[in-house]
Write an enzyme that holds these catalytic residues in place. Structure first.
Site, mmCIF file in Angstrom:
data_model
loop_
_atom_site.group_PDB
_atom_site.id
_atom_site.type_symbol
_atom_site.label_atom_id
_atom_site.label_comp_id
_atom_site.label_asym_id
_atom_site.label_seq_id
_atom_site.Cartn_x
_atom_site.Cartn_y
_atom_site.Cartn_z
ATOM 1 N N CYS A 122 0.960 -1.199 -0.207
ATOM 2 C CA CYS A 122 -0.080 0.003 -0.051
ATOM 3 C C CYS A 122 0.896 1.403 0.063
ATOM 4 C CB CYS A 122 -1.176 -0.142 1.192
ATOM 5 S SG CYS A 122 -2.350 1.096 1.038
ATOM 6 N N HIS A 161 -3.510 -5.797 2.628
ATOM 7 C CA HIS A 161 -2.943 -5.899 3.599
ATOM 8 C C HIS A 161 -3.395 -7.457 4.178
ATOM 9 C CE1 HIS A 161 -1.822 -1.678 4.411
ATOM 10 N NE2 HIS A 161 -2.774 -1.247 3.575
HETATM 11 N N1 GLN Z 1 -2.169 7.028 2.065
HETATM 12 C C1 GLN Z 1 -2.277 6.083 0.878
HETATM 13 C C2 GLN Z 1 -3.439 6.000 0.222
HETATM 14 O O1 GLN Z 1 -4.534 6.245 0.915
HETATM 15 C C3 GLN Z 1 -1.824 4.504 1.526
HETATM 16 C C4 GLN Z 1 -2.854 3.929 2.343
HETATM 17 C C5 GLN Z 1 -2.405 2.853 3.161
HETATM 18 O O2 GLN Z 1 -1.115 2.488 3.256
HETATM 19 N N2 GLN Z 1 -3.233 2.058 3.709
HETATM 20 O O3 GLN Z 1 -3.363 5.599 -0.779
#
Ligand code: GLN
Length: 236
Positions: free
Chosen positions: A95, A192
């Site tokens: 992510c 995740h």
């Molecule tokens: N901040 C990034 C987004 O919202 C990654 C989010 C995350 O790692 N869950 O796309």
């Protein structure tokens, strides 16, 4: 693998990049290496520390926008991840960690410079992508279906130098069509969950890349049951 034949796992910036159970990826890699009798040394490197360059597998997790842009700035200033990649290290990123490996990404409405280790850019999508994520993985990697949980605002666009990790069957991933990316021994995903608990064959791929050898099979009855449950939940 390093000359002392310990597999060195480096968890990059747990103080900034570690949401939704991403630490589990480190635990799963260490566990599955241990099942094969491979000695493991796990190193957790905070963002105020220099990144060791002699790791075998570097793990980057997810993070909210602020920590994500800080992590990218510090990794660029440190330079250790680039040096590790140059020596052939494996990188697995989830992510926010995945987005910051690209050329650029958006955080808090601002375009941020990425590490340019994967040919991709991320911008903002029309809505947040939250929920189960599943897809058919690039057949060259020889892995079963990807399963995970996604929660991100960004959308990712792949350049010609990377391959999509999977074709999305449930969820959004990069853009509703493809999910994640890989090139060489660098692999990123929006999954995740943590990803490697739900996709043990992916953990074994990273271990194979790091050791350069095939691994004996292990009893996967428990993770297989978890995978079946999650994949049937999205199919119904
Ligand atoms: N901040 C990034 C987004 O919202 C990654 C989010 C995350 O790692 N869950 O796309």
């Amino acid at each position: 693998m390093s000359t002392d034949s310990q597999l060195r796992l480096v968890w990059v910036y747990p103080d900034l990049l570690s949401t939704y159970g991403d630490r589990g990826n480190l635990l799963i890699l260490a566990h599955r290496a241990g099942l094969r009798g491979l000695p493991v040394a796990s190193v957790e490197v905070r963002s105020d520390q220099a990144l060791p360059v002699d790791g075998d597998i570097y793990l980057l997790g997810g993070g909210e926008d602020g920590p994500q842009s800080l992590a990218s700035q510090r990794l660029l200033a440190d330079g250790g991840l680039h040096r590790a990649v140059d020596r052939g290290a494996v990188v697995f990123a989830v992510c926010a960690g995945y987005q910051l490996l690209g050329n650029s990404f958006y955080a808090k409405g601002t375009e941020c410079r990425g590490l340019e280790l994967l040919d991709l850019t991320s911008d903002r999508g029309p809505s947040r992508a939250v929920g189960e994520l599943a897809g058919d993985i690039d057949s060259r990697l020889g892995l079963p279906r990807l399963t995970g949980f996604e929660n991100h605002g960004g959308r990712t666009h792949l350049g010609p130098e990377v391959y999509p990790l999977a074709r999305v069957t449930t969820g959004i991933g990069n853009d509703g069509q493809t999910e994640g990316a890989w090139r060489g021994k660098i692999l990123g995903t929006y999954s995740h969950g943590p990803a490697l608990a739900r996709n043990p064959a992916l953990a074994d791929l990273l271990l194979r890349w790091a050791t350069g050898s095939m691994l004996p099979p292990v009893d996967d009855a428990w993770p297989d049951a978890l995978r079946k449950e999650r994949l049937s939940a999205v199919a119904s």
